[in-house]
Design a protein around this motif. Structure first.
Motif, PDB file in Angstrom:
ATOM      1  N   LEU A 165     -20.318  31.395  53.002  1.00 57.09           N
ATOM      2  CA  LEU A 165     -21.685  31.942  52.985  1.00 57.09           C
ATOM      3  C   LEU A 165     -22.294  31.893  54.391  1.00 57.09           C
ATOM      4  O   LEU A 165     -22.881  32.865  54.861  1.00 57.09           O
ATOM      5  N   PHE A 166     -22.128  30.767  55.078  1.00 54.38           N
ATOM      6  CA  PHE A 166     -22.698  30.646  56.425  1.00 54.38           C
ATOM      7  C   PHE A 166     -21.907  31.486  57.425  1.00 54.38           C
ATOM      8  O   PHE A 166     -22.495  32.129  58.299  1.00 54.38           O
ATOM      9  N   GLY A 217     -34.256  15.891  70.297  1.00 48.92           N
ATOM     10  CA  GLY A 217     -35.450  16.330  71.026  1.00 48.92           C
ATOM     11  C   GLY A 217     -35.289  17.699  71.670  1.00 48.92           C
ATOM     12  O   GLY A 217     -35.820  17.956  72.750  1.00 48.92           O
ATOM     13  N   LEU A 218     -34.564  18.602  70.999  1.00 46.56           N
ATOM     14  CA  LEU A 218     -34.310  19.936  71.585  1.00 46.56           C
ATOM     15  C   LEU A 218     -35.458  20.911  71.339  1.00 46.56           C
ATOM     16  O   LEU A 218     -35.505  21.979  71.962  1.00 46.56           O
ATOM     17  N   GLY A 219     -36.367  20.565  70.404  1.00 48.50           N
ATOM     18  CA  GLY A 219     -37.502  21.453  70.111  1.00 48.50           C
ATOM     19  C   GLY A 219     -37.090  22.611  69.215  1.00 48.50           C
ATOM     20  O   GLY A 219     -35.909  22.790  68.888  1.00 48.50           O
ATOM     21  N   GLY A 220     -38.092  23.395  68.788  1.00 50.81           N
ATOM     22  CA  GLY A 220     -37.816  24.583  67.968  1.00 50.81           C
ATOM     23  C   GLY A 220     -37.112  24.261  66.661  1.00 50.81           C
ATOM     24  O   GLY A 220     -36.253  25.022  66.199  1.00 50.81           O
ATOM     25  N   VAL A 221     -37.497  23.132  66.037  1.00 48.89           N
ATOM     26  CA  VAL A 221     -36.783  22.671  64.837  1.00 48.89           C
ATOM     27  C   VAL A 221     -37.001  23.641  63.670  1.00 48.89           C
ATOM     28  O   VAL A 221     -36.044  24.225  63.135  1.00 48.89           O
ATOM     29  N   VAL A 222     -38.266  23.834  63.290  1.00 48.53           N
ATOM     30  CA  VAL A 222     -38.538  24.688  62.126  1.00 48.53           C
ATOM     31  C   VAL A 222     -38.162  26.141  62.432  1.00 48.53           C
ATOM     32  O   VAL A 222     -37.678  26.868  61.555  1.00 48.53           O
ATOM     33  N   GLU A 223     -38.348  26.548  63.693  1.00 51.25           N
ATOM     34  CA  GLU A 223     -37.949  27.908  64.084  1.00 51.25           C
ATOM     35  C   GLU A 223     -36.445  28.123  63.822  1.00 51.25           C
ATOM     36  O   GLU A 223     -36.029  29.190  63.346  1.00 51.25           O
ATOM     37  N   ALA A 224     -35.651  27.107  64.123  1.00 52.76           N
ATOM     38  CA  ALA A 224     -34.204  27.214  63.884  1.00 52.76           C
ATOM     39  C   ALA A 224     -33.912  27.278  62.383  1.00 52.76           C
ATOM     40  O   ALA A 224     -33.087  28.086  61.935  1.00 52.76           O
ATOM     41  N   TYR A 225     -34.604  26.437  61.589  1.00 48.62           N
ATOM     42  CA  TYR A 225     -34.394  26.444  60.136  1.00 48.62           C
ATOM     43  C   TYR A 225     -34.740  27.839  59.572  1.00 48.62           C
ATOM     44  O   TYR A 225     -34.036  28.371  58.712  1.00 48.62           O
ATOM     45  N   GLU A 226     -35.851  28.393  60.087  1.00 52.09           N
ATOM     46  CA  GLU A 226     -36.280  29.721  59.609  1.00 52.09           C
ATOM     47  C   GLU A 226     -35.275  30.797  60.007  1.00 52.09           C
ATOM     48  O   GLU A 226     -34.983  31.705  59.230  1.00 52.09           O
ATOM     49  N   ALA A 227     -34.739  30.675  61.211  1.00 51.86           N
ATOM     50  CA  ALA A 227     -33.757  31.663  61.672  1.00 51.86           C
ATOM     51  C   ALA A 227     -32.513  31.622  60.789  1.00 51.86           C
ATOM     52  O   ALA A 227     -31.994  32.676  60.375  1.00 51.86           O
ATOM     53  N   VAL A 228     -32.048  30.420  60.466  1.00 49.42           N
ATOM     54  CA  VAL A 228     -30.881  30.298  59.578  1.00 49.42           C
ATOM     55  C   VAL A 228     -31.216  30.896  58.212  1.00 49.42           C
ATOM     56  O   VAL A 228     -30.427  31.663  57.645  1.00 49.42           O
ATOM     57  N   ALA A 229     -32.392  30.543  57.691  1.00 51.74           N
ATOM     58  CA  ALA A 229     -32.803  31.041  56.372  1.00 51.74           C
ATOM     59  C   ALA A 229     -32.761  32.578  56.354  1.00 51.74           C
ATOM     60  O   ALA A 229     -32.198  33.181  55.440  1.00 51.74           O
ATOM     61  N   ARG A 230     -33.324  33.200  57.367  1.00 55.27           N
ATOM     62  CA  ARG A 230     -33.335  34.670  57.427  1.00 55.27           C
ATOM     63  C   ARG A 230     -31.929  35.228  57.490  1.00 55.27           C
ATOM     64  O   ARG A 230     -31.602  36.207  56.826  1.00 55.27           O
ATOM     65  N   ARG A 231     -31.081  34.597  58.303  1.00 57.43           N
ATOM     66  CA  ARG A 231     -29.720  35.112  58.484  1.00 57.43           C
ATOM     67  C   ARG A 231     -28.905  35.070  57.196  1.00 57.43           C
ATOM     68  O   ARG A 231     -28.065  35.934  56.965  1.00 57.43           O
ATOM     69  N   ILE A 232     -29.137  34.051  56.348  1.00 55.17           N
ATOM     70  CA  ILE A 232     -28.359  33.988  55.096  1.00 55.17           C
ATOM     71  C   ILE A 232     -29.082  34.693  53.939  1.00 55.17           C
ATOM     72  O   ILE A 232     -28.536  34.778  52.838  1.00 55.17           O
ATOM     73  N   GLY A 233     -30.303  35.181  54.194  1.00 55.13           N
ATOM     74  CA  GLY A 233     -30.985  35.972  53.161  1.00 55.13           C
ATOM     75  C   GLY A 233     -31.936  35.220  52.261  1.00 55.13           C
ATOM     76  O   GLY A 233     -32.250  35.689  51.160  1.00 55.13           O
ATOM     77  N   VAL A 234     -32.413  34.053  52.702  1.00 50.17           N
ATOM     78  CA  VAL A 234     -33.399  33.312  51.896  1.00 50.17           C
ATOM     79  C   VAL A 234     -34.739  34.037  51.975  1.00 50.17           C
ATOM     80  O   VAL A 234     -35.243  34.274  53.079  1.00 50.17           O
ATOM     81  N   PRO A 235     -35.346  34.426  50.845  1.00 48.57           N
ATOM     82  CA  PRO A 235     -36.677  35.030  50.909  1.00 48.57           C
ATOM     83  C   PRO A 235     -37.722  33.976  51.239  1.00 48.57           C
ATOM     84  O   PRO A 235     -37.910  33.032  50.473  1.00 48.57           O
ATOM     85  N   LEU A 236     -38.368  34.084  52.406  1.00 50.94           N
ATOM     86  CA  LEU A 236     -39.357  33.072  52.825  1.00 50.94           C
ATOM     87  C   LEU A 236     -40.781  33.535  52.527  1.00 50.94           C
ATOM     88  O   LEU A 236     -41.073  34.701  52.551  1.00 50.94           O
TER      89      LEU A 236
END
Ligand code: TMP
Ligand code: ASP
Length: 236
Positions: A165-166, A217-236
């Motif tokens: 899936l990923f 401490g790389l930053g952009g944590v939730v942004e990364a989670y959202e990007a993954v969600a979009r890429r696999i097709g999670v409706p946000l």
């Protein structure tokens, strides 16, 4: 369904009773923690993203033949789940070396693991989730021999389903942690599957898109989670 008393507050989720003795409500909070609760923060939208991410993954797993506790989405940050009798161990499968494996064994990060490895850890933050094996699990009565076998088989089945899936979204499933419980005696996947409990790298760049962004401490944590969600097709 009526929400009743809070039964338990974990580091990132809270659990509520309902008027149905077989159902609980899971609240995905915006809290995040790492290193067994040593590093904590509040990350806006994380609860919503993880709630929807988890719902999407649990439904894929259920469709693939893995019994899960997921029942339904209730609100932006809440889901209804079956009430499980939890088994106090964490099941970790690794496809690529990272994290504690590298620290423990001195191996470099990023090595393909063939076959993938399987590890059990005791759920005990105070003792930093020590590694245990199936003899400890049976000797201390945390689970039976048959339940141990089912947890292993189901954890590898999850790998078959989710690696693909990923990968279809250009992402590498590096490793992940699952927790199981019993629902009417049947070993059932509980807790959550979100970027808080797995490692996901971009397949082309190997950019980290999971909780290591917070840990390191790389930053952009939730942004990364959202990007993954979009890429696999999670409706946000
Ligand atoms: P580790 O490399 O720290 O042992 O973690 C392996 C995977 O399991 C990683 O994806 C993070 C996840 N994990 C948790 O979500 N919670 C935990 O308490 C532990 C030990 C690991
Ligand atoms: N989930 C654990 C904690 O919150 C371990 C980790 O993710 O680093 O502390």
């Amino acid at each position: 369904m009526q929400k009743k008393d809070e039964l338990y507050a974990g580091k990132a989720k809270s659990v509520y009773a309902t008027d149905d003795p077989d159902r609980l409500i899971l609240l995905f909070r915006d809290d995040t923690s790492a290193f067994d609760g040593e590093k904590v923060a509040q990350l806006e939208h994380k609860g919503m993203v993880n709630n929807k991410f988890n719902a999407f993954i649990m439904q894929k797993l259920e469709a693939g033949g893995v019994p899960t506790h997921f029942d339904s989405l209730l609100s932006e940050q809440e889901s209804v789940v079956k009430r499980l009798d939890m088994i106090p161990v964490e099941c970790v499968v690794r496809n690529i070396s990272a994290g504690s494996l590298c620290r423990r064994l001195g191996v470099p990060e990023g090595k393909d693991l063939d076959p993938p490895t399987f590890e059990f850890f005791l759920k005990d933050d105070e003792r930093h989730d020590p590694m245990v094996n199936e003899y400890h699990i049976r000797a201390f009565g945390w689970a039976s021999e048959d339940e141990v076998e089912q947890m292993k088989a189901l954890t590898f089945k999850v790998n078959d389903i989710l690696k693909q899936l990923f990968l279809d979204a250009g992402l590498l499933l590096v490793d992940y942690k699952l927790e199981f419980g019993r629902f009417k005696g049947k070993v059932t996947l509980g807790d959550e599957f979100t970027p808080d409990g797995c490692r996901l790298w971009d397949a082309a760049t190997r950019d980290k898109l999971d909780k290591d962004r917070f840990r390191q401490g790389l930053g952009g944590v939730v942004e990364a989670y959202e990007a993954v969600a979009r890429r696999i097709g999670v409706p946000l």
